[in-house]
Design an enzyme around this catalytic site. Sequence first.
Site, PDB file in Angstrom:
ATOM      1  N   GLY A  40       0.862  -1.142  -0.132  1.00  0.00           N
ATOM      2  CA  GLY A  40      -0.006  -0.178   0.058  1.00  0.00           C
ATOM      3  C   GLY A  40       0.744   1.126  -0.244  1.00  0.00           C
ATOM      4  N   ARG A  44       1.080  -5.195  -5.032  1.00  0.00           N
ATOM      5  CA  ARG A  44       1.097  -6.131  -3.980  1.00  0.00           C
ATOM      6  C   ARG A  44       1.199  -7.352  -5.031  1.00  0.00           C
ATOM      7  NH1 ARG A  44      -3.249  -3.516  -0.783  1.00  0.00           N
ATOM      8  NH2 ARG A  44      -1.903  -2.858   1.073  1.00  0.00           N
ATOM      9  N   ASP A  89       6.208  -4.936   5.966  1.00  0.00           N
ATOM     10  CA  ASP A  89       6.755  -6.201   6.359  1.00  0.00           C
ATOM     11  C   ASP A  89       6.692  -7.258   5.256  1.00  0.00           C
ATOM     12  OD1 ASP A  89       4.315  -6.571   7.288  1.00  0.00           O
ATOM     13  OD2 ASP A  89       4.686  -7.222   9.138  1.00  0.00           O
ATOM     14  N   THR A  91       4.344   2.667   5.442  1.00  0.00           N
ATOM     15  CA  THR A  91       2.833   2.446   5.692  1.00  0.00           C
ATOM     16  C   THR A  91       2.292   3.331   6.478  1.00  0.00           C
ATOM     17  OG1 THR A  91       1.410   0.735   6.494  1.00  0.00           O
ATOM     18  CG2 THR A  91       3.601   0.573   7.371  1.00  0.00           C
ATOM     19  N   ASP A 134       0.115   2.558   8.822  1.00  0.00           N
ATOM     20  CA  ASP A 134      -0.233   1.726   9.765  1.00  0.00           C
ATOM     21  C   ASP A 134       0.752   1.832  11.018  1.00  0.00           C
ATOM     22  OD1 ASP A 134      -2.379   0.816   8.153  1.00  0.00           O
ATOM     23  OD2 ASP A 134      -1.908  -0.844   7.890  1.00  0.00           O
ATOM     24  N   ASP A 155       2.529  -0.096  12.124  1.00  0.00           N
ATOM     25  CA  ASP A 155       2.796  -1.193  13.010  1.00  0.00           C
ATOM     26  C   ASP A 155       3.914  -2.052  12.684  1.00  0.00           C
ATOM     27  OD1 ASP A 155       2.213  -1.759  10.566  1.00  0.00           O
ATOM     28  OD2 ASP A 155       0.379  -3.263  10.962  1.00  0.00           O
ATOM     29  N   ARG A 205      -5.935  -1.964   9.269  1.00  0.00           N
ATOM     30  CA  ARG A 205      -6.620  -3.453   9.289  1.00  0.00           C
ATOM     31  C   ARG A 205      -6.133  -4.224  10.388  1.00  0.00           C
ATOM     32  NH1 ARG A 205      -6.775  -5.178   3.080  1.00  0.00           N
ATOM     33  NH2 ARG A 205      -4.455  -4.848   3.443  1.00  0.00           N
TER      34      ARG A 205
HETATM   35  O1  F6P Z   1      -1.689  -1.128   5.102  1.00  0.00           O
HETATM   36  C1  F6P Z   1      -2.119   0.100   4.706  1.00  0.00           C
HETATM   37  C2  F6P Z   1      -3.322   0.010   4.537  1.00  0.00           C
HETATM   38  O2  F6P Z   1      -3.936   1.339   4.286  1.00  0.00           O
HETATM   39  C3  F6P Z   1      -4.460  -0.481   5.807  1.00  0.00           C
HETATM   40  O3  F6P Z   1      -4.579   0.541   6.757  1.00  0.00           O
HETATM   41  C4  F6P Z   1      -5.692  -0.892   4.994  1.00  0.00           C
HETATM   42  O4  F6P Z   1      -6.460  -1.807   5.622  1.00  0.00           O
HETATM   43  C5  F6P Z   1      -5.248  -1.653   3.748  1.00  0.00           C
HETATM   44  O5  F6P Z   1      -3.702  -0.838   3.592  1.00  0.00           O
HETATM   45  C6  F6P Z   1      -6.153  -1.293   2.695  1.00  0.00           C
HETATM   46  O6  F6P Z   1      -5.378  -1.920   1.360  1.00  0.00           O
HETATM   47  P1  F6P Z   1      -5.959  -1.760  -0.089  1.00  0.00           P
HETATM   48  O7  F6P Z   1      -5.636  -0.170  -0.646  1.00  0.00           O
HETATM   49  O8  F6P Z   1      -5.529  -2.610  -0.995  1.00  0.00           O
HETATM   50  O9  F6P Z   1      -7.494  -1.413  -0.201  1.00  0.00           O
END
Ligand code: F6P
Length: 323
Positions: free
Chosen positions: A11, A72, A103, A126, A128, A130, A172
């Site tokens: 992401g 991804r 990660d 990221t 997040d 985390d 998430r």
């Molecule tokens: O990992 C970053 C993030 O923005 C999370 O907070 C979220 O759940 C996810 O990516 C969303 O992914 P996508 O852009 O594939 O919907």
Amino acid sequence: MKRIGVLTSGGDSPGMNAAVRAVVRTGVAKGLEVFGVRHGYQGMIDGEIAPMDARSVSGIINRGGTILHTARCMAFMEAEGRVRAAEQLARHGIEGLVVIGGDGSYRGAEALHAEHGVRCIGLPGTIDNDIGGTQYTIGFDTALNIAMEAVDRIRDTADSHDRLFFVEVMGRHSGFIAIMASIAGGAEEVLVPEEQCDVATIVARLQLAKSRGKTSMIVIIAEGDEQGNAFSVAKKVAEMSEFKDSRVSVVGHMQRGGSPTAFDRILASRMGVRAVEALIDGATGMMVGIENQEMVLNPLSSTWEKKSQFSPDLLRVSRLLAT
Ligand code: F6P
């Protein structure tokens, strides 16, 4: 080592461009040739690899997203995909790689080094926050500020209508944005995946806030909360309480876009410099992190073995100040 590559993976997050800029300019300043790999590992497999120079990263430090694009990539999880990717790197004479991502992206980097000897350094990109081995990830501060601004705006309309709002923010598997936005935005309640909380408890807390004279209330929900998303929590609360007429707002991908904050630009710049210096020093299999203001290197494996978690004290502060 004469040639290095840089890619963004997973992401996107605000500040990735600042990191790319730092990697390219540091590489050039140190006499290296730097190649940009577009679309993450998928682009590596497909040979989307092109030289970059100092000018090719002009005017991007303030831009969200990633000029290299990201993906991804499932094919890179397989050894066969990594063979194809390594062949492409070899064709360009690239011996070292800076991987900007989460990660999941590091697991691929680790395998690429183990199987094909490509030196890899990770940068935590990221929203997040985390990732183990760093106190901050690139993009978190920007995303948090967007979430906070969303809460501020919702507060205006919630106040005007004396309403209860459920606001869903990203994360998430991580409640970092939710808990920080709850304190910064003065939310009445916060639900995060790190803490078990049943609907009866949420209702009791809202009833208490109401009894103390609150006429509008905001509940922040991390998208990964075990009680489900904001819509399902609002529904459950309505089913078992007098709070039937609430509203739901999902902040969503807005949190991933826009110009990075000064904090994220500086963090990304420092990390990009350190990553290239680490490669030149012969390091591999490490991620650049920030701890107590300083750049540190930690093994890539430590980033998925131990996720970064927020202090439980933040929950206490959020709830104490919501009275
Ligand atoms: O990992 C970053 C993030 O923005 C999370 O907070 C979220 O759940 C996810 O990516 C969303 O992914 P996508 O852009 O594939 O919907």
